[in-house]
Scaffold this motif. Sequence first.
Motif, mmCIF file in Angstrom:
data_model
loop_
_atom_site.group_PDB
_atom_site.id
_atom_site.type_symbol
_atom_site.label_atom_id
_atom_site.label_comp_id
_atom_site.label_asym_id
_atom_site.label_seq_id
_atom_site.Cartn_x
_atom_site.Cartn_y
_atom_site.Cartn_z
ATOM 1 N N CYS A 19 0.846 -1.200 0.000
ATOM 2 C CA CYS A 19 0.000 0.000 0.000
ATOM 3 C C CYS A 19 0.880 1.248 0.000
ATOM 4 O O CYS A 19 1.538 1.528 1.011
ATOM 5 C CB CYS A 19 -0.901 -0.026 1.236
ATOM 6 S SG CYS A 19 -1.619 1.554 1.675
ATOM 7 N N SER A 50 -5.082 -6.836 -1.939
ATOM 8 C CA SER A 50 -5.421 -7.693 -3.084
ATOM 9 C C SER A 50 -5.061 -9.140 -2.766
ATOM 10 O O SER A 50 -4.082 -9.683 -3.290
ATOM 11 C CB SER A 50 -4.669 -7.219 -4.333
ATOM 12 O OG SER A 50 -4.944 -5.868 -4.619
ATOM 13 N N LEU A 65 -2.818 -2.286 -11.959
ATOM 14 C CA LEU A 65 -3.834 -1.310 -11.574
ATOM 15 C C LEU A 65 -4.820 -1.043 -12.703
ATOM 16 O O LEU A 65 -6.019 -0.851 -12.459
ATOM 17 C CB LEU A 65 -3.159 -0.002 -11.135
ATOM 18 C CG LEU A 65 -2.433 -0.076 -9.789
ATOM 19 C CD1 LEU A 65 -1.647 1.202 -9.539
ATOM 20 C CD2 LEU A 65 -3.411 -0.327 -8.655
ATOM 21 N N ASP A 67 -5.790 -3.213 -14.912
ATOM 22 C CA ASP A 67 -6.697 -4.367 -14.921
ATOM 23 C C ASP A 67 -7.606 -4.367 -13.690
ATOM 24 O O ASP A 67 -8.808 -4.615 -13.775
ATOM 25 C CB ASP A 67 -5.895 -5.674 -14.963
ATOM 26 C CG ASP A 67 -5.137 -5.852 -16.270
ATOM 27 O OD1 ASP A 67 -5.467 -5.132 -17.245
ATOM 28 O OD2 ASP A 67 -4.222 -6.687 -16.319
ATOM 29 N N HIS A 68 -6.999 -4.092 -12.528
ATOM 30 C CA HIS A 68 -7.701 -4.194 -11.251
ATOM 31 C C HIS A 68 -8.768 -3.113 -11.096
ATOM 32 O O HIS A 68 -9.851 -3.363 -10.567
ATOM 33 C CB HIS A 68 -6.682 -4.094 -10.115
ATOM 34 C CG HIS A 68 -7.199 -4.540 -8.783
ATOM 35 N ND1 HIS A 68 -7.507 -5.854 -8.509
ATOM 36 C CD2 HIS A 68 -7.461 -3.842 -7.645
ATOM 37 C CE1 HIS A 68 -7.945 -5.951 -7.252
ATOM 38 N NE2 HIS A 68 -7.920 -4.739 -6.715
ATOM 39 N N LYS A 69 -8.452 -1.908 -11.557
ATOM 40 C CA LYS A 69 -9.356 -0.779 -11.368
ATOM 41 C C LYS A 69 -10.121 -0.403 -12.638
ATOM 42 O O LYS A 69 -10.978 0.484 -12.612
ATOM 43 C CB LYS A 69 -8.573 0.441 -10.860
ATOM 44 C CG LYS A 69 -7.968 0.246 -9.476
ATOM 45 C CD LYS A 69 -7.246 1.497 -9.026
ATOM 46 C CE LYS A 69 -6.662 1.339 -7.626
ATOM 47 N NZ LYS A 69 -7.696 1.225 -6.574
ATOM 48 N N MET A 71 -8.934 1.091 -15.277
ATOM 49 C CA MET A 71 -8.540 2.443 -15.674
ATOM 50 C C MET A 71 -7.618 2.396 -16.890
ATOM 51 O O MET A 71 -6.863 1.444 -17.061
ATOM 52 C CB MET A 71 -7.809 3.142 -14.521
ATOM 53 C CG MET A 71 -8.670 3.389 -13.286
ATOM 54 S SD MET A 71 -7.666 3.808 -11.819
ATOM 55 C CE MET A 71 -6.796 5.274 -12.400
ATOM 56 N N VAL A 76 -3.478 5.630 -15.108
ATOM 57 C CA VAL A 76 -2.762 4.952 -14.023
ATOM 58 C C VAL A 76 -1.361 5.545 -13.871
ATOM 59 O O VAL A 76 -0.900 5.804 -12.755
ATOM 60 C CB VAL A 76 -2.668 3.430 -14.281
ATOM 61 C CG1 VAL A 76 -1.749 2.769 -13.264
ATOM 62 C CG2 VAL A 76 -4.047 2.797 -14.239
#
Length: 219
Positions: A19, A50, A65, A67-69, A71, A76
């Motif tokens: 984080c 995650s 990020l 893929d995950h969000k 965006m 990103v």
Amino acid sequence: MTDTQNRAVKVDIWSDIACPWCFIGKRKFEDAVARYGQPVEIEYHSFELSPDTPVDFEGDEIQFLADHKGMPVDQVQGMLDNVAGIASEVGLAYDFAALRHTNTVKAHELLHLAKANGLQLEMKERLLAAYFEQGRHLGRIDELVELATEVGLDPVVTRDALEDGRYEPDVRADQAQAQAFGINGVPFFVLEGKYGISGAQAPEMFLQALEQVGAEVRS
């Protein structure tokens, strides 16, 4: 001076070594503690941002990020550049290009081992620096053993503990406590088990909270 007047303020911190705001928040909180000038007892607790991430994630932080969000990649990149700029303001040199995204459960197990040996604060600092500034792969036991040895943990004991997963129940207990507190994002600071502060706040806000709670503890 009585024990009450000299008692430290207890601060429990939920965070993840993956984080970016947790490392920034750590620096800002440390600034507040230094200004506070009274005893503060800090204990870190496990939180996985995650948990479904594989140990060997194929791709860089930008791809993860995106893929995950959901965006766009350029958005990103802009977000990471902004975070790196904020990190630099508190003396941190984030290297997102070198960062190795991975599952962090073993790193959390290591933090519990370090806590049992009185080295949790040193281990937390070393893991965050290794992850965000040095591009170390913190999902791999070999890498974690090396870092643990640097802060004074026994390499054989560390490897055995990580391989047999003896501290995983402690990780899960931390996560269950976070859920009970309603914590859904980190860093999250809990002062004296009842006052919560979410996020990488300004040192002044942390200082104000420490002074307020400290006055209650010493009264």
